[in-house]
Design an enzyme around this catalytic site. Structure first.
Site, short mmCIF file in Angstrom:
data_model
loop_
_atom_site.label_atom_id
_atom_site.label_comp_id
_atom_site.label_asym_id
_atom_site.label_seq_id
_atom_site.Cartn_x
_atom_site.Cartn_y
_atom_site.Cartn_z
CG ASP A 280 36.44 58.04 53.02
OD1 ASP A 280 37.61 57.85 53.41
OD2 ASP A 280 35.83 57.23 52.30
CD GLU A 283 43.16 59.77 52.27
OE1 GLU A 283 42.47 59.83 51.24
OE2 GLU A 283 42.70 59.44 53.37
CG ASP A 364 39.38 51.45 52.96
OD1 ASP A 364 38.60 51.92 53.82
OD2 ASP A 364 39.39 51.81 51.77
C1 GLC Z 1 36.72 54.45 51.44
C2 GLC Z 1 36.60 54.48 52.95
C3 GLC Z 1 35.56 53.47 53.40
C4 GLC Z 1 34.24 53.78 52.73
C5 GLC Z 1 34.40 53.78 51.21
C6 GLC Z 1 33.12 54.22 50.50
O1 GLC Z 1 37.24 53.23 51.01
O2 GLC Z 1 37.83 54.26 53.58
O3 GLC Z 1 35.43 53.50 54.80
O4 GLC Z 1 33.28 52.86 53.11
O5 GLC Z 1 35.44 54.64 50.84
O6 GLC Z 1 32.76 55.49 50.88
#
Ligand code: GLC
Length: 655
Positions: A280, A283, A364
């Site tokens: 995650d 980017e 998200d």
């Molecule tokens: C980011 C991710 C989400 C995750 C959060 C906490 O917003 O896109 O899926 O739950 O981080 O890690």
């Protein structure tokens, strides 16, 4: 073409009746005519249908008109942009902040050939472990061992199938990557082993930001600094931003030795029994939300050097590759660490070719009807961009779903190649049972259906792995000569035969459905229609309208609570009258033996001869051995025949 300092561009004429698809991860509906699409990975927080930059940057599109289709892959890692007739109607501009105009034109004439060729160029996905096709449950966060155990128990007690539980950032000690919180997860090995015994796999999140923590014995930070693995500024200073662990530094995944190191770090997780990794914030996300230190918005300096000594580039040139290279490091690490076992990898950011290393989710999204609606065209455009293993957070990530939204979303989620429910911190719980009996029943029914369809879906994954074929397809993929499909974003095909026309509005119990040319059958009632035509489908909350093409062949397995490692001991082939052909693919679902030919394919054919329906089953091919099993062939609306399948040729006559 044209250029100026720092930018190069090319222009193309847009033909009359030309439509534009793909472009990687994009919000809105299907056709991107008159829009601007920028390729620059960002943390696309709060995205909506007008958003431009997204988490993924895939500079590829398919142009389609009723005569032909062609694809363009813009081969640049720099910031780039397509203006599809927005500034000047009839003119497409492609521009990069790089020094070359380098692009591939891929002739069709149909979308299928373009994607096959495009994925020949940028790569195809490996077949994932079969369990990764089951239902995944996630939340930010299931924050302790007790909570996770309780969650798993609920699934089994309520007989709702589930294969995977994801652990979000709170499993870590203070958001330090590759650590476990001793307070909340004191014995992860035991937890994961117990879950394994109950048929669950566990996936943990890994973020790229490494906590900046000198003199604290945080191994990852210390080794990274010692070996100079983190990105530095052009002035040679260690670059830092603020993410979950507050002040953090970022590995330079462009360097092979950094990827290798990072890959090996996953041992702290695989040693505990982790079977997959969720990448995650890659980017990399630092500037978009106010994190830490007074909410300072820091961006990656574009002139920061990245990549190996012999091939040094700047962040401007490599920014779009950060997520891709992180996913590569992860996938290659897991391949070594979980020797002989396929692993599941999920990434938020990526670039052209990300399918080689990872599945992708759409970041998200929000618990809103508009986001449910948008999820299908988003995933379809990903599939048209070579990335077949994709999904959206079922129920919506941010915000609180209503029971009705959740039920409808689970129906649609059953179609997502990656079927994962997820929700954000401080939102209502989104597990299948929290909305009461009626919603729970609907969730169970549609998750069950997903599990029944797994032999069919697994075969679609095999096609994606061998030919780049999308799993979830917009109708224009199969009907590129039919103008009526060009904007049809709210109906999808799961594979070649099964079409869904979901409901994505509250209070709606009827919807228009377009049936293209050919014969179509209602999945639920067997009713037959001759396309092209429009019908009004009745869709009370319990029902997502589903249709099958005449001649469609769909393999159905018995419902299981989780994907078993054994070959299917019985199988039902549902076949709809007409003429068609389909090949069932099977292998052990978890090892790499299929790469050496240890797999099995069985070709099924159906046709009509002298008013009788003939089903021909070819001899099973391949070295994967399957014990004798019962196969039921159902010609829908006609009859059923059973036989003991020993892999030899059969010819069945119906009617
Ligand atoms: C980011 C991710 C989400 C995750 C959060 C906490 O917003 O896109 O899926 O739950 O981080 O890690």
């Amino acid at each position: 073409m044209g250029w100026r300092t720092g930018a190069t561009a090319g222009w193309k004429r847009i033909e009359a009746d030309e439509h534009f698809y793909g472009f990687g991860e994009r919000t809105g509906f299907l056709d991107k005519l008159s829009e601007v699409k920028t390729n620059w990975t960002i943390d696309a927080l709060d995205y909506n249908s007008l958003s431009d930059e997204m988490y993924q940057a895939i500079a590829f599109y398919i142009a389609l008109n009723p005569d032909r289709a062609y694809g363009i892959f813009f081969n640049t890692t720099f910031w780039s942009q397509f203006d599809i007739g927005a500034e000047q109607p009839g003119v497409l501009r492609m521009e990069t902040r790089g020094p070359e105009l380098d692009y591939y034109i891929i002739y069709g004439p149909e979308p299928a050939q373009i994607i096959a060729t495009y994925t020949q160029l940028t790569g195809r996905m490996p077949i994932p472990p079969k369990w990764a096709l089951g239902y995944h449950q996630c939340r930010w966060s299931y924050e302790s061992e007790d909570v996770v155990r309780e969650l798993a128990k609920e699934f089994r007690d309520r007989a709702i199938p589930c294969d995977v539980i994801h652990l979000d950032i709170d499993y870590m000690r203070g958001y330090r990557v590759f650590t476990w919180s001793p307070k909340r997860f004191p014995d992860p090995a035991k937890l994961i082993a117990d879950l394994k015994a109950a048929g669950f796999k566990v996936v943990t999140i890994v973020d790229p930001g490494v906590k900046y923590e000198p003199e604290a014995d945080y191994e990852i930070f210390d080794r990274g600094v010692e070996n100079d693995y983190f990105v530095r500024t052009a002035e040679g200073k260690l670059f830092h931003g603020y993410v979950w662990p507050d002040k953090a530094v970022f590995p330079d995944f462009l360097r092979p030795e950094v990827r290798q190191w990072w890959g090996e770090l996953h041992k702290t997780l695989t040693d505990m029994g982790i079977a997959g990794i969720w990448n995650d914030m890659n980017e990399p996300a630092i500037a978009e939300r106010p994190f830490g230190d007074g909410g300072e918005h820091i961006s990656f300096p574009l002139n920061a050097p990245q990549g190996p000594e012999s091939d040094r580039a700047t962040h401007a040139q490599t920014h779009n590759l950060y997520g891709l290279m992180m996913a590569k490091a992860c996938a290659e690490g897991l391949q070594k660490l979980r020797s002989g076992y396929r692993s599941f990898v999920l990434t938020r950011s990526g670039f052209a070719g990300v399918q080689r290393y990872s599945s992708v989710w759409m970041g998200d999204n929000q618990s809103q009807w508009e986001h449910l609606e948008m999820s299908l065209p988003m995933l379809c455009n990903m599939g048209l961009s070579g990335v077949a293993f994709v999904g959206c957070d079922i129920g919506g990530f941010a915000g609180n779903a209503t029971a009705e939204l959740f039920a409808r979303w689970m129906q649609v989620g059953m179609l997502y190649p990656l079927m994962r429910g997820h929700s954000a911190m401080s939102t209502a719980q989104h597990e299948p049972w929290v909305f009461g009996d009626r919603t729970e029943k609907i969730c169970r029914e549609y998750i069950n259906l997903r599990y029944q369809l797994l032999p069919y879906i697994y075969t679609l994954f095999w096609e994606a792995a061998t030919a780049g074929t999308p799993i979830l397809r917009p109708l224009l993929y199969h009907f590129p000569r039919d103008r009526a499909t060009y904007h049809l974003y709210d109906q999808v095909l799961l594979g070649p035969s099964l079409m869904a026309a979901p409901v994505y509005r509250p209070g709606v119990e009827h919807r228009a459905v377009y049936l293209p040319e050919g014969t179509w059958y209602d999945w639920w009632t067997g009713e037959c229609y001759q396309g092209p035509m429009h019908i009004l489908a009745h869709a009370p909350l319990e029902r997502m309208p589903l249709y099958v093409r005449g001649g469609g062949i769909i393999a159905i397995a018995p419902v299981k609570q989780f994907v078993s490692e054994e070959p299917l001991e019985s199988l039902k082939m549902r076949i709809w009258p007409g003429s068609g052909e389909w090949t069932l693919y099977e292998d052990d679902g978890h090892s790499f033996e299929h790469e050496k030919g240890v797999s099995a394919t069985t070709n099924y054919k159906v046709y009509v001869e002298e008013e009788k329906i003939i089903v021909e089953i070819a001899a099973r091919e391949g070295q994967f051995s399957i014990s004798e099993r019962e196969v039921i062939v159902e010609v829908v609306g006609v009859g059923e025949q059973r036989f003991t399948d020993d892999g030899t040729v059969r010819r069945l006559t119906f009617g």
